[in-house]
Structure formats: structure tokens, C-alpha cells
Design a protein around this motif. Structure first.
Motif, PDB file in Angstrom:
ATOM      1  N   TRP A 124      -7.686   4.152  11.109  1.00 15.12           N
ATOM      2  CA  TRP A 124      -7.767   4.660   9.743  1.00 15.12           C
ATOM      3  C   TRP A 124      -6.691   5.687   9.432  1.00 15.12           C
ATOM      4  O   TRP A 124      -6.527   6.080   8.274  1.00 15.12           O
ATOM      5  CB  TRP A 124      -9.160   5.160   9.401  1.00 15.12           C
ATOM      6  CG  TRP A 124      -9.765   6.193  10.282  1.00 15.12           C
ATOM      7  CD1 TRP A 124     -10.303   6.007  11.506  1.00 15.12           C
ATOM      8  CD2 TRP A 124      -9.947   7.572   9.977  1.00 15.12           C
ATOM      9  NE1 TRP A 124     -10.797   7.178  12.003  1.00 15.12           N
ATOM     10  CE2 TRP A 124     -10.603   8.151  11.088  1.00 15.12           C
ATOM     11  CE3 TRP A 124      -9.645   8.378   8.888  1.00 15.12           C
ATOM     12  CZ2 TRP A 124     -10.932   9.499  11.128  1.00 15.12           C
ATOM     13  CZ3 TRP A 124      -9.978   9.715   8.920  1.00 15.12           C
ATOM     14  CH2 TRP A 124     -10.610  10.270  10.036  1.00 15.12           C
ATOM     15  N   GLU A 126      -3.770   4.736   9.601  1.00 10.21           N
ATOM     16  CA  GLU A 126      -2.771   3.825   9.058  1.00 10.21           C
ATOM     17  C   GLU A 126      -3.229   3.239   7.720  1.00 10.21           C
ATOM     18  O   GLU A 126      -2.642   2.283   7.212  1.00 10.21           O
ATOM     19  CB  GLU A 126      -2.483   2.697  10.047  1.00 10.21           C
ATOM     20  CG  GLU A 126      -1.854   3.189  11.356  1.00 10.21           C
ATOM     21  CD  GLU A 126      -1.640   2.080  12.362  1.00 10.21           C
ATOM     22  OE1 GLU A 126      -2.172   0.966  12.148  1.00 10.21           O
ATOM     23  OE2 GLU A 126      -0.934   2.332  13.356  1.00 10.21           O
ATOM     24  N   ALA A 127      -4.287   3.796   7.158  1.00  9.92           N
ATOM     25  CA  ALA A 127      -4.817   3.348   5.870  1.00  9.92           C
ATOM     26  C   ALA A 127      -4.842   4.522   4.901  1.00  9.92           C
ATOM     27  O   ALA A 127      -4.707   5.683   5.304  1.00  9.92           O
ATOM     28  CB  ALA A 127      -6.224   2.777   6.046  1.00  9.92           C
ATOM     29  N   ASP A 128      -4.987   4.215   3.623  1.00  7.27           N
ATOM     30  CA  ASP A 128      -5.187   5.253   2.611  1.00  7.27           C
ATOM     31  C   ASP A 128      -6.671   5.353   2.314  1.00  7.27           C
ATOM     32  O   ASP A 128      -7.350   4.339   2.122  1.00  7.27           O
ATOM     33  CB  ASP A 128      -4.418   4.909   1.329  1.00  7.27           C
ATOM     34  CG  ASP A 128      -2.919   5.044   1.515  1.00  7.27           C
ATOM     35  OD1 ASP A 128      -2.473   6.133   1.917  1.00  7.27           O
ATOM     36  OD2 ASP A 128      -2.195   4.066   1.274  1.00  7.27           O
ATOM     37  N   ASN A 147       1.227   0.339  -2.039  1.00  6.50           N
ATOM     38  CA  ASN A 147       2.186   0.933  -1.100  1.00  6.50           C
ATOM     39  C   ASN A 147       2.273   0.210   0.242  1.00  6.50           C
ATOM     40  O   ASN A 147       2.907   0.687   1.180  1.00  6.50           O
ATOM     41  CB  ASN A 147       1.871   2.421  -0.880  1.00  6.50           C
ATOM     42  CG  ASN A 147       0.556   2.636  -0.140  1.00  6.50           C
ATOM     43  OD1 ASN A 147      -0.070   1.692   0.321  1.00  6.50           O
ATOM     44  ND2 ASN A 147       0.150   3.890  -0.044  1.00  6.50           N
ATOM     45  N   ARG A 149      -0.102  -0.416   2.457  1.00  9.15           N
ATOM     46  CA  ARG A 149      -1.106  -0.058   3.460  1.00  9.15           C
ATOM     47  C   ARG A 149      -2.491  -0.492   2.972  1.00  9.15           C
ATOM     48  O   ARG A 149      -2.732  -0.562   1.765  1.00  9.15           O
ATOM     49  CB  ARG A 149      -1.108   1.462   3.669  1.00  9.15           C
ATOM     50  CG  ARG A 149       0.151   1.989   4.316  1.00  9.15           C
ATOM     51  CD  ARG A 149       0.360   3.475   4.006  1.00  9.15           C
ATOM     52  NE  ARG A 149      -0.744   4.326   4.377  1.00  9.15           N
ATOM     53  CZ  ARG A 149      -0.812   5.044   5.502  1.00  9.15           C
ATOM     54  NH1 ARG A 149       0.190   4.986   6.387  1.00  9.15           N
ATOM     55  NH2 ARG A 149      -1.829   5.830   5.754  1.00  9.15           N
ATOM     56  N   THR A 151      -6.270   0.021   1.882  1.00  6.49           N
ATOM     57  CA  THR A 151      -6.925   1.135   1.202  1.00  6.49           C
ATOM     58  C   THR A 151      -8.429   1.036   1.413  1.00  6.49           C
ATOM     59  O   THR A 151      -9.034  -0.009   1.154  1.00  6.49           O
ATOM     60  CB  THR A 151      -6.628   1.117  -0.304  1.00  6.49           C
ATOM     61  OG1 THR A 151      -5.216   1.221  -0.506  1.00  6.49           O
ATOM     62  CG2 THR A 151      -7.313   2.287  -1.003  1.00  6.49           C
ATOM     63  N   TYR A 212      -6.894  -4.997   1.150  1.00  5.48           N
ATOM     64  CA  TYR A 212      -5.769  -5.253   2.040  1.00  5.48           C
ATOM     65  C   TYR A 212      -4.484  -5.498   1.241  1.00  5.48           C
ATOM     66  O   TYR A 212      -4.524  -5.872   0.086  1.00  5.48           O
ATOM     67  CB  TYR A 212      -6.065  -6.468   2.918  1.00  5.48           C
ATOM     68  CG  TYR A 212      -7.139  -6.192   3.949  1.00  5.48           C
ATOM     69  CD1 TYR A 212      -6.820  -5.588   5.154  1.00  5.48           C
ATOM     70  CD2 TYR A 212      -8.467  -6.525   3.696  1.00  5.48           C
ATOM     71  CE1 TYR A 212      -7.803  -5.346   6.102  1.00  5.48           C
ATOM     72  CE2 TYR A 212      -9.457  -6.285   4.639  1.00  5.48           C
ATOM     73  CZ  TYR A 212      -9.125  -5.685   5.843  1.00  5.48           C
ATOM     74  OH  TYR A 212     -10.090  -5.430   6.783  1.00  5.48           O
TER      75      TYR A 212
END
Length: 212
Positions: A124, A126-128, A147, A149, A151, A212
Motif C-alpha cells: 500500500w 505503492e498506492a494512493d 497518475n 498508481r 487508488t 486499478y
């Protein structure tokens, strides 16, 4: 000195309640929280139950009780710092100019967003992470989604409304989505779908959406 605890209770199952949260509840004279939250703590002393209609009133009560010399623990679903009660309580303390008078301790909890990332087997960091609470019509949400990534988002009213908002603002209806529903409970459910599919489906309010 009396203390105001704000304790995260995790996503809902007692398996995810931390020992630190239990210790805070045991230490407090009064514990304030929703029925779902209070049910996780049989060791509670005196309780005050809140609901969605009187949250502000009960949070102000918590601050006033501490000023009267009572230690209070306010229970926050997930983590207090992410769409939890930390922000409104700090606002109350600031408005009343009580920063020097309130001994505050924040106890983090396991957020449903963290559990969603674990269930989807992604890192997480590597996620928003995003919440729709209070920003249901915010265009900045679209910028975040574009962007590159994944979310992880907390819907405000419903996953259906959130999916429809995104499509209405130009997000591809076939964008891949995962819905994590009732995380940590026995009837936990993972659904892989698209924005269009989610907009035409019914889920409970206890959901996290990963786009995704």
C-alpha cells in the motif's frame, strides 16, 4: 491528570483490535463510541453511545468531560487519523482554545484500507489512499486516479454513487475495480468488477474500493 484517548478499533472484527486500544478503554472512566465499536470492548467501564446524527455533540461532550477531570476514550473505526474522529476532535479543542488544557493520546488502529491492500496482495505504499468523505464532488480525485498508481478509496455515501461520479467525470466505465466488503467479518466479500459494474450493483456501506 485526566486524559482524552482517541483509539482506533480496526476494521470491525475483534481480531484486529490492538492491545493498546483495550488498555486505553480499561483506563478510561467513560468510553464513547458507536454500538458496533462498544460491542468490541467487554472491559468497558461507563459508556456513551453515539450515532451518525449526534457525533459532533458527543465529541464535544468528550472534551467537556475531560475538562471536568474524567478520563475519556473515544472509539474511532479503523484508524483515527484517516476519516476518523481525530480531525473533528482537534478542531473542537482548537476552537475552544484548549490545546494546553487537554492531555490527548491518539492510539492508531488498523485501517480498512490497509486490510484491503493486504487482501488484494499489494504494497500500500505503492498506492494512493483517498477518502470521499467531505469531497464527494472534488475534481482533484480525478487527477489522483490518472497518475498510474492503484487508488484505494473510502466511499462516502455508497460505492454506486462513487462509481457514477467517476464515470460522469470522464473515467472509463471499464476501469478495473475491486470492492472489499465487510472486511474482517465472517461474511467478508471480494468482488472484481468495473466502474460500470459497480454503478449497477448494490453493496453495503462497509466497503473499500480499489481502482486499478
Amino acid at each position: 491528570m485526566s486524559k482524552l484517548y482517541i483509539a482506533g478499533i480496526g476494521p470491525g472484527s475483534e481480531d484486529f483490535v490492538t492491545p493498546a486500544a483495550r488498555k486505553a478503554v480499561a483506563s478510561a472512566k467513560i468510553t464513547i463510541g458507536s454500538k458496533r465499536a462498544l460491542d468490541l470492548f467487554p472491559e468497558v467501564n461507563e459508556v456513551v453511545q453515539l450515532n451518525v446524527k449526534d457525533v459532533q455533540e458527543k465529541l464535544e461532550m468528550a472534551v467537556n468531560l475531560v475538562l471536568e477531570g474524567k478520563s475519556v476514550c473515544v472509539l474511532s473505526t479503523g484508524d483515527p487519523g484517516f476519516s476518523g474522529v481525530l480531525k473533528p476532535i482537534k478542531r473542537i479543542i482548537k476552537e475552544k482554545e484548549l490545546e494546553k488544557d487537554i492531555n490527548l493520546e491518539v492510539i492508531p488502529g488498523i485501517s480498512s484500507l490497509q486490510l484491503c491492500a493486504a487482501r488484494q496482495e499489494i504494497s500500500w505504499d505503492e498506492a494512493d489512499l483517498m477518502t470521499f468523505h467531505g469531497r464527494e464532488n472534488s475534481r482533484e480525485i480525478i487527477d489522483i486516479l490518472d497518475n498510474g498508481r492503484p487508488t484505494i478509496a473510502l466511499p462516502s455515501r455508497s460505492t454506486r454513487d462513487m462509481a457514477q461520479f467517476l464515470m460522469d467525470n470522464g473515467v472509463d466505465p471499464q476501469r478495473k475495480v475491486a470492492i472489499c466488503e465487510r472486511l474482517s467479518y465472517e461474511d467478508e466479500k471480494m468482488v472484481s468488477s468495473t466502474l460500470e459494474g459497480v454503478a449497477n450493483s448494490d453493496f453495503t456501506y462497509m466497503c473499500v474500493m480499489m481502482v486499478y
